[in-house]
Write an enzyme that holds these catalytic residues in place. Structure first.
Site, PDB file in Angstrom:
ATOM      1  NE  ARG A 108     -12.881 -75.685  37.586  1.00 62.34           N
ATOM      2  CZ  ARG A 108     -13.007 -76.651  36.935  1.00 62.34           C
ATOM      3  NH1 ARG A 108     -12.010 -77.144  36.335  1.00 62.34           N
ATOM      4  NH2 ARG A 108     -14.338 -77.448  37.296  1.00 62.34           N
ATOM      5  CB  THR A 381      -8.398 -84.254  34.196  1.00 60.50           C
ATOM      6  OG1 THR A 381      -9.694 -83.594  34.306  1.00 60.50           O
ATOM      7  CG2 THR A 381      -7.365 -83.260  34.695  1.00 60.50           C
ATOM      8  CD  GLU A 420     -13.876 -77.723  33.106  1.00 64.14           C
ATOM      9  OE1 GLU A 420     -13.312 -78.060  31.707  1.00 64.14           O
ATOM     10  OE2 GLU A 420     -13.568 -78.730  34.006  1.00 64.14           O
ATOM     11  CB  SER A 439     -11.841 -78.024  40.067  1.00 61.97           C
ATOM     12  OG  SER A 439     -11.168 -78.744  39.447  1.00 61.97           O
TER      13      SER A 439
END
Ligand SMILES: *[C@@H]1O[C@H](CO)[C@@H](O)[C@H](O)[C@H]1NC(C)=O
Ligand SMILES: *[C@@H]1O[C@H](CO)[C@@H](O)[C@H](O)[C@H]1NC(C)=O
Ligand SMILES: *[C@@H]1O[C@H](CO)[C@@H](O)[C@H](O)[C@H]1NC(C)=O
Length: 556
Positions: A108, A381, A420, A439
């Protein structure tokens, strides 16, 4: 005498051989026959598109591992759904090896060293796109592929990249799903007004259904990565080019950020779930909240009868309440490398028991009852589920965050950058260099103790991931639905302001019943929940990719 005895031995020997042969034949015929039409016997891949599921299946057919197939399918998805994921993003792998040991590999994105100190002040309060280079996190995508391939790969690395090099270079017809998105006025405007237009426009207008999608620049980047390995992205010419493009766009990403990016290899968070064990990634991923909801629901002793007649209304109400309590815990999801607060209780049954006792069967409450701080919800996503013939499995969710990420296209490398850092908005008051944003991603693997049944499942759709996964799992595990029906079933989404939204086609009688219980029901025109899953039971494999995103699975 000895002669007849040996003849007898000989005859019984033949008899034994024949019996064994017949039994083997019977087992072979029976096992081939007993799986239903559409099921597979050996392995399967569920990605967002037929093309990418096929590429994953081909890799397995060539002797590749589940990880090999997942990587090849992801690289393909970065071309088919460039709005969802790509080399400019990050990924979380949940991997089960053939012995049943589960490992999480997370890349991530992290906060770059020279991030904007006042970034969170710029979090919008309305639903405008959060674009621009300030929101770019350090892209970890390829480092997790490299790590996973190093630990679990069987085929040479280049083999996994080649199919996507060819697709990127030769191009392919505009996928229907992407074509539809680009026809949306807001998305069309986003693409045409930003550097994305360099790859998704022709003559300054977005590509249309029927046009050919080509990625010549990305093809070169992928070719270098196929040849020189993933490190070429982090230290070589690609790294230089990428950093230059991001800095030209006003971002602060540096070569040092790329070079020092670290993949996290950890144990999964393992939660008992009825007859199953569920393995999900630890914080700051969304597994803890998913298990929190499932733990609350589990305590209501759910069975197929729970979704029949009056029970159906009660079960739905309870689910919505559980989702509201989960919203109240959203701000607890933080990077444990940076925040020391112990939130292990989130996935414990004792905590779910306490919260369940606060649920009233006939009424609901205001946001403060659930400790909810209203935020906003975003969508994006992708997910790939793979189950290999040896029982090993991969559940991987990958993202550039919101649709088209930061809307920053690196023209020197062909890569679309993530946004992000926008995931901190509404969920954190500060951020620090190296921190992973919270997340919702929760790539999961569930199995019974004896692993007779395995379920590889994950979702995409940003804030909707938790709902998409929780409902699919409830439907399949406890309400007795087939995997396909479990995923197709219309969903209810409780947004981060605790408003309740029903997917088009949801039972109107139930919606009325929820209004009568006091829930604030709001309309929403679009739902981005997508679940892709593979399940093996008694030797038969079912794979299902969500049709909400035109998904198709593949297997053998
Ligand atoms: C959202 O808020 C920003 C200011 O923060 C404003 O410029 C923009 O017009 C708003 N957009 C919508 C769709 O309301
Ligand atoms: C590009 O757009 C211009 C102006 O809209 C138009 O005159 C021209 O024919 C277009 N070219 C192509 C190749 O579509
Ligand atoms: C549940 O809510 C109803 C309606 O507000 C109320 O009458 C009842 O007392 C509540 N039950 C419990 C156990 O709190």
């Amino acid at each position: 005498m000895p002669k007849s005895r040996s003849r007898l031995a000989c005859i019984s020997g033949i008899f034994v051989v024949c019996t064994v042969a017949v039994v083997c034949l019977f087992i072979a015929v029976f096992t081939t026959w007993r799986c239903s039409i559409g099921q597979f016997h050996h392995f399967a891949v569920a990605a967002d598109s037929q093309m990418c599921s096929d590429i994953g299946r081909d890799i397995l057919q060539q002797g590749g591992s589940a990880v090999d197939a997942a990587i090849a399918a992801l690289l393909c998805t970065s071309l088919v759904n460039p709005q969802s994921m790509g080399l400019g993003g990050g990924a979380i792998f949940t991997i089960m090896d053939k012995s049943g040991t589960v490992t999480v590999i997370s890349s991530r994105e992290t906060v770059p060293m020279r991030f904007k100190q006042d970034l969170l002040k710029k979090c919008p309060t309305n639903l405008t796109f959060i674009t621009g280079a300030d929101w770019i996190g350090v892209p970890g995508e390829l480092r997790s592929y490299a790590k996973a391939h190093h630990l679990y790969g069987k085929l040479p690395w280049a083999k996994l990249v080649e199919p996507s090099v060819n697709l990127a270079r030769e191009g392919f017809p505009m996928p229907a799903y992407l074509g539809r998105l680009l026809e949306n006025d807001n998305i069309k405007e986003l693409v045409e007004k930003t550097s994305l237009c360099q790859v998704l426009c022709r003559n300054n207008t977005v590509l249309r259904p029927g046009d050919k999608l080509r990625y010549p620049r990305l093809a070169e980047t992928l070719e270098t990565i196929a040849k020189d390995g993933a490190e070429a992205f982090y230290t070589g010419k690609i790294a230089n080019d990428l950093v230059r493009d991001v800095q030209d766009a006003g971002g602060s990403l540096t070569l040092e950020d790329l070079k020092s990016f670290k993949v996290r290899v950890t144990k999964a968070l393992t939660v008992p779930l009825g007859d199953y064990k569920m393995h999900v990634p630890p914080l700051p991923a969304g597994g803890a909240l998913l298990s929190f909801i499932l733990n609350i629901m589990q305590g209501f002793n759910l069975t197929p009868a729970s979704v029949i007649g009056d029970q159906k209304t009660l079960t739905l109400h309870r689910y919505i309440e559980a989702a509201k309590f989960a919203n109240g815990q959203r701000r607890k999801i933080k990077d444990p490398f940076v925040h020391s607060e112990n939130v292990a209780y989130l996935s414990k049954m004792s905590f779910a028991d306490r919260v369940r006792a606060m649920i009233n069967s006939s009424s609901t409450h205001t946001a403060s009852y659930y400790n909810v701080t209203p935020g906003s919800d975003r969508f994006g996503t992708t997910h790939v589920s793979v189950l290999a013939a040896d029982g090993s499995a991969v559940s991987v969710t990958s993202t550039i965050n919101h649709m088209f990420g930061a809307a920053v296209y690196s023209h020197r490398t062909g890569i679309i950058m993530n946004n992000e850092l926008a995931d901190f908005c509404g969920r954190a008051d500060s951020l620090s260099a190296g921190e992973q944003p919270p997340s919702s991603m929760a790539p999961a693997i569930l199995h019974t103790e004896d692993r007779e049944k395995t379920l590889v499942i994950g979702g995409s759709g940003g804030s909707m991931i938790t709902t998409a996964m929780a409902l699919s799992i409830l439907n399949h595990l406890w309400f007795g639905m087939s995997l396909e029906d479990a995923i197709k079933s219309r969903v209810v989404f409780v947004d981060s302001k605790n408003s309740v939204m029903f997917e088009e086609g949801f039972d109107q009688v139930l919606i009325k019943a929820m209004e009568a219980r006091g829930h604030t029901v709001q309309r929403r025109g679009y739902f981005f929940n997508v679940v892709n899953a593979v399940m093996k039971e008694h030797g038969c494999i079912s794979a299902y990719s969500d049709i909400r995103k035109n998904g198709r699975s593949a297997g053998y």
